[in-house]
Enzyme design. Sequence first.
Site, PDB file in Angstrom:
ATOM      1  N   ASN A  20       0.942  -1.034   0.038  1.00  0.00           N
ATOM      2  CA  ASN A  20       0.058  -0.158  -0.080  1.00  0.00           C
ATOM      3  C   ASN A  20       0.913   1.337   0.055  1.00  0.00           C
ATOM      4  OD1 ASN A  20       0.588   0.794   3.066  1.00  0.00           O
ATOM      5  ND2 ASN A  20      -0.432  -1.401   3.154  1.00  0.00           N
ATOM      6  N   LYS A  43       9.021 -16.361 -11.034  1.00  0.00           N
ATOM      7  CA  LYS A  43       8.437 -15.223 -11.739  1.00  0.00           C
ATOM      8  C   LYS A  43       7.411 -15.846 -12.636  1.00  0.00           C
ATOM      9  CE  LYS A  43       8.224 -11.425 -14.757  1.00  0.00           C
ATOM     10  NZ  LYS A  43       9.274 -10.667 -15.721  1.00  0.00           N
ATOM     11  N   PHE A  47      -4.674   2.774  14.926  1.00  0.00           N
ATOM     12  CA  PHE A  47      -4.929   3.880  13.892  1.00  0.00           C
ATOM     13  C   PHE A  47      -5.883   3.319  12.804  1.00  0.00           C
ATOM     14  CE2 PHE A  47      -1.952   7.581  13.398  1.00  0.00           C
ATOM     15  CZ  PHE A  47      -1.491   7.543  14.610  1.00  0.00           C
ATOM     16  N   LYS A  89     -14.090  -0.186  15.380  1.00  0.00           N
ATOM     17  CA  LYS A  89     -12.808  -0.753  15.325  1.00  0.00           C
ATOM     18  C   LYS A  89     -12.339  -0.727  16.827  1.00  0.00           C
ATOM     19  CE  LYS A  89     -10.871  -0.460  11.486  1.00  0.00           C
ATOM     20  NZ  LYS A  89     -10.035   0.140  10.321  1.00  0.00           N
ATOM     21  N   LYS A 103     -10.960  -3.925  18.575  1.00  0.00           N
ATOM     22  CA  LYS A 103      -9.553  -4.146  18.879  1.00  0.00           C
ATOM     23  C   LYS A 103      -9.034  -3.736  20.227  1.00  0.00           C
ATOM     24  CE  LYS A 103      -8.429  -3.726  14.118  1.00  0.00           C
ATOM     25  NZ  LYS A 103      -7.286  -3.970  13.239  1.00  0.00           N
TER      26      LYS A 103
END
Length: 420
Positions: free
Chosen positions: A210, A295, A337, A351, A355
């Site tokens: 990301n 690959k 976060f 969340k 969590k």
Amino acid sequence: MQFWLNKEIALVVGGGIAACRVLDLIRGLKSQGAGVSVIGTPAATRFVTPLTFQAISGRPFHGDLFDPTLEGGMDHIRLAREADLVIIAPATADLMAKMAHGLANDLASAMLLARKGPILAAPAMNVAMWEHPATQRNVTTLARDGVIFCGPDSGSLACGEEGAGRLATVDTIIETARRLLEAKPLAGRQILLTAGPTREEIDPVRYVSNHSSGRMGWGIALAALRAGARVTLVHGPVHLPPPLGAQTIAVTSAREMYTAVIDLWEQHHASQTLDAAIMTAAVADFRPVARSPEKIKKNGSSSLSLELEANPDILLELGKRRLAANPDRRQPVIVGFAAETGAALKRGREKMARKKCDLLVINDLLEEGAGFGVATNRVTVLNHLGQEEVWPLMSKDAVGARLIQTITTLLTTPVNGGVT
Ligand code: C5P
């Protein structure tokens, strides 16, 4: 910017070629709001003229112990008293030898002998001079007298040789100076931090990842270190230099990050030495079920299906382990976060509950100035009392500083609103 505003620095410049690099140090300190008075040894003025120091610092240069134009002739005492910090750069072998023996036959050495407050020395010299037992003896004596050292760095030296003896970088000197002057509300505290992205390999060439840059985690690490905490930073692949003074552990995949964090958590748990775990990393939620050892070839196919499976959730696991170990205590403080794209607050609340963290920092990636790759962030912070605080758009360093303030309050407020 705020920190250096109205801080007074007495900068003692020794006579070495690195004196030229000190001009950037003066510029750096001044640009952040500090006042800089330069005191040079006679040898320093052979490398950089008093006029240059004067022009760059915007103040008169001090070089003469016996300046008849000075009222009372007490420049060395005044300079030693008025400075918040004395920085010696470059601290030459000669200047350190004089200091170690209490000599005071010029303005710089007399001022250093008259100094009662903090002194930061950034040595620079030829490697043989630095390594000489006499210099090392003097450094030990000065460290015992309370002088703080910054550098020298290793590398190629002005004399053409290689080794230890380069002046520390301007950024390192300024950051070390700042740490000397900052209050230390987190002294003796230990913080575990994750940052950056993770990479999940598809084959030897490709991976799933990301856009996380690691900057938010770096901002938090810097603030925690400035507050005096010890910081262990477990991070994925980033293009940032390690934060000065942090213990860093570089990992690649989510599973590697999980293993590193859980190991550290367990070590600290055994000795009860962890104060906060701050999980800023953008951990890849999924990884390829199988990594191809070779690959993957196109072989004329028009599509490729990649089967993914879930990665372990580190934050969730820490919440569980803390709950299992001591159900009534919120120690270590756990901070999560949440990067969302829409309905950020609602998802953030869910969340936080799932969590089981004490603070959740939410940012909506669709908002301007927030999220990956930018230097700023706009966040909403939820706390364990169910309160929410909307913070304005700030630099990631400023978000880090404010988050560390919030954590400090949690750690140091004993009852009710605090962490027990
Ligand atoms: O569920 P989500 O990925 O949005 O949660 C984000 C928070 O959980 C962040 O604090 C992130 O560091 C943490 N996380 C984690 N391990 C994962 C996924 C997320 O620690 N596998």
